[in-house]
Design an enzyme around this catalytic site. Sequence first.
Site, PDB file in Angstrom:
ATOM      1  N   ASP A 102      52.261  84.785  -7.064  1.00 39.72           N
ATOM      2  CA  ASP A 102      52.127  84.413  -8.653  1.00 39.72           C
ATOM      3  C   ASP A 102      51.784  85.574  -9.410  1.00 39.72           C
ATOM      4  O   ASP A 102      53.025  86.418  -9.439  1.00 39.72           O
ATOM      5  CB  ASP A 102      51.341  83.468  -9.187  1.00 39.72           C
ATOM      6  N   GLU A 114      51.221  84.278   3.411  1.00 34.88           N
ATOM      7  CA  GLU A 114      50.733  83.818   2.064  1.00 34.88           C
ATOM      8  C   GLU A 114      51.569  82.481   1.599  1.00 34.88           C
ATOM      9  O   GLU A 114      52.930  82.326   1.921  1.00 34.88           O
ATOM     10  CB  GLU A 114      51.068  85.125   0.885  1.00 34.88           C
ATOM     11  N   ASP A 115      51.046  81.612   1.137  1.00 38.26           N
ATOM     12  CA  ASP A 115      51.603  80.324   0.708  1.00 38.26           C
ATOM     13  C   ASP A 115      52.681  80.713  -0.556  1.00 38.26           C
ATOM     14  O   ASP A 115      53.670  80.323  -0.824  1.00 38.26           O
ATOM     15  CB  ASP A 115      50.597  79.239   0.219  1.00 38.26           C
ATOM     16  N   ASP A 145      47.344  73.144  -2.934  1.00 37.54           N
ATOM     17  CA  ASP A 145      46.338  71.830  -3.675  1.00 37.54           C
ATOM     18  C   ASP A 145      46.358  71.952  -5.396  1.00 37.54           C
ATOM     19  O   ASP A 145      46.981  72.819  -5.632  1.00 37.54           O
ATOM     20  CB  ASP A 145      45.199  72.140  -3.274  1.00 37.54           C
ATOM     21  N   PHE A 147      53.711  74.852 -11.791  1.00 40.94           N
ATOM     22  CA  PHE A 147      52.585  74.729 -10.880  1.00 40.94           C
ATOM     23  C   PHE A 147      52.977  73.783  -9.714  1.00 40.94           C
ATOM     24  O   PHE A 147      53.297  72.693 -10.243  1.00 40.94           O
ATOM     25  CB  PHE A 147      51.465  74.108 -11.748  1.00 40.94           C
ATOM     26  N   VAL A 148      53.102  74.167  -8.665  1.00 42.68           N
ATOM     27  CA  VAL A 148      53.594  73.103  -7.479  1.00 42.68           C
ATOM     28  C   VAL A 148      52.397  72.941  -6.549  1.00 42.68           C
ATOM     29  O   VAL A 148      51.468  73.787  -6.340  1.00 42.68           O
ATOM     30  CB  VAL A 148      54.537  74.070  -6.831  1.00 42.68           C
ATOM     31  N   ARG A 208      47.276  68.766  -0.625  1.00 40.96           N
ATOM     32  CA  ARG A 208      47.795  69.738   0.529  1.00 40.96           C
ATOM     33  C   ARG A 208      48.424  69.025   1.557  1.00 40.96           C
ATOM     34  O   ARG A 208      49.480  69.806   2.075  1.00 40.96           O
ATOM     35  CB  ARG A 208      46.534  70.267   1.032  1.00 40.96           C
ATOM     36  N   LYS A 260      57.096  83.129  -7.338  1.00 41.36           N
ATOM     37  CA  LYS A 260      57.597  82.377  -8.700  1.00 41.36           C
ATOM     38  C   LYS A 260      58.422  83.508  -9.457  1.00 41.36           C
ATOM     39  O   LYS A 260      58.244  84.698  -9.477  1.00 41.36           O
ATOM     40  CB  LYS A 260      56.330  82.187  -9.375  1.00 41.36           C
ATOM     41  N   LYS A 314      43.469  78.301   2.194  1.00 42.21           N
ATOM     42  CA  LYS A 314      43.973  77.289   3.058  1.00 42.21           C
ATOM     43  C   LYS A 314      45.296  76.947   2.729  1.00 42.21           C
ATOM     44  O   LYS A 314      46.003  76.262   3.762  1.00 42.21           O
ATOM     45  CB  LYS A 314      43.130  76.116   2.470  1.00 42.21           C
ATOM     46  N   GLY A 315      45.920  77.566   1.590  1.00 43.25           N
ATOM     47  CA  GLY A 315      47.230  77.022   1.398  1.00 43.25           C
ATOM     48  C   GLY A 315      48.425  77.344   2.380  1.00 43.25           C
ATOM     49  O   GLY A 315      49.441  76.685   2.341  1.00 43.25           O
TER      50      GLY A 315
HETATM   51  P1  5GP Z   1      48.228  85.167  -7.492  1.00 43.28           P
HETATM   52  O1  5GP Z   1      46.921  85.979  -7.196  1.00 43.28           O
HETATM   53  O2  5GP Z   1      49.541  85.645  -6.820  1.00 43.28           O
HETATM   54  O3  5GP Z   1      48.390  84.895  -9.109  1.00 43.28           O
HETATM   55  O4  5GP Z   1      48.022  83.785  -6.926  1.00 43.28           O
HETATM   56  C1  5GP Z   1      48.043  83.443  -5.727  1.00 43.28           C
HETATM   57  C2  5GP Z   1      47.165  82.068  -5.337  1.00 43.28           C
HETATM   58  O5  5GP Z   1      47.130  81.086  -6.398  1.00 43.28           O
HETATM   59  C3  5GP Z   1      48.012  81.489  -4.029  1.00 43.28           C
HETATM   60  O6  5GP Z   1      47.733  81.776  -3.075  1.00 43.28           O
HETATM   61  C4  5GP Z   1      47.729  80.168  -4.396  1.00 43.28           C
HETATM   62  O7  5GP Z   1      46.560  79.752  -3.684  1.00 43.28           O
HETATM   63  C5  5GP Z   1      47.537  79.926  -5.911  1.00 43.28           C
HETATM   64  N1  5GP Z   1      48.735  79.443  -6.592  1.00 43.28           N
HETATM   65  C6  5GP Z   1      49.228  80.406  -7.445  1.00 43.28           C
HETATM   66  N2  5GP Z   1      50.350  79.625  -8.054  1.00 43.28           N
HETATM   67  C7  5GP Z   1      50.198  78.316  -7.668  1.00 43.28           C
HETATM   68  C8  5GP Z   1      50.868  77.108  -7.775  1.00 43.28           C
HETATM   69  O8  5GP Z   1      51.996  76.915  -8.451  1.00 43.28           O
HETATM   70  N3  5GP Z   1      50.413  75.958  -7.174  1.00 43.28           N
HETATM   71  C9  5GP Z   1      49.322  75.873  -6.325  1.00 43.28           C
HETATM   72  N4  5GP Z   1      48.715  75.006  -5.877  1.00 43.28           N
HETATM   73  N5  5GP Z   1      48.651  76.986  -6.142  1.00 43.28           N
HETATM   74  C10 5GP Z   1      49.127  78.319  -6.768  1.00 43.28           C
END
Ligand code: 5GP
Length: 173
Positions: A99, A95-96, A154, A147-148, A160, A127, A40-41
Site C-alpha cells: 500500500d 509480501e502480501d 485480515d 481494503f481487501v 485470513r 494497490k 502473518k498476511g
Molecule cells: P503499507 O506499509 O504498504 O502501507 O501496508 C502494508 C501492510 O498493511 C500489509 O502487509 C498488510 O498487512 C496491511 N494492509 C495494507 N493494505 C491492506 C488491505 O487492503 N487489507 C488488509 N487486510 N491489510 C492491508
Amino acid sequence: MVDVLISNERLKERIRELGRELTEYYKDKTDTLHAVCVLKGSIHFFSELVQNIDMNVEYSFIQVSSYSGVSSTGRVRVKSWIDEPIEGRHVIVVEDILDTGLTLSYVIDYLKRYRPADLKIVTMLKKLGRTSLITPDFTGFEIEDKFVIGYGLDYNEKYRNLPYVGWVRGELK
Ligand code: 5GP
C-alpha cells in the site's frame, strides 16, 4: 457480505506463473534462494509460491505490523525477525500487499544491513493509484485502492482463512 475479487483458481494460476518467473530469473544466478515470509498476511501466498519455485528454497519468517483496523498507524512494530544468516545470499522478500510501502521499506532497510548478495521483493497484491515507497520486482495482481481481506489478509485478525481475496460490501465486522 464478502465479494470475491480474486478467486482461489486465479490466485493459484498466477502464483504458478510467478513461480516460473522467479525460477527463470534465479536459475543462472544461484542454486539456493532464501525466501523471507512477512507474517502473518503472506502465509498462504508464501506457501503456494515456494512450492512453485523449481530450485532449493530456504525459509525465514518475520513478523512486523503497522496496521490497526483498516488504516496504517505509520509506526512499524517488529514482533519477530530472521534467525538465519543471509549475508551473501540471494534473498526474496515475500509480501502480501503493498500500500504505502512503509512497512516493507523498513524491513528492506534492515535486511540490507546483513549484506545479502541480492534482495528482491515479490508482492501478491499492489494497490493502484497509491504512492508507494517501494517498487516490487515481481507482482501478482494490481488491484484498486480498496481494503481487501482473505488469502492471509485480515481485518482485526479475522477473514485470513478465506480461500480467495475479497472485499466487504457494507461495514466490516
Ligand atoms: P503499507 O506499509 O504498504 O502501507 O501496508 C502494508 C501492510 O498493511 C500489509 O502487509 C498488510 O498487512 C496491511 N494492509 C495494507 N493494505 C491492506 C488491505 O487492503 N487489507 C488488509 N487486510 N491489510 C492491508
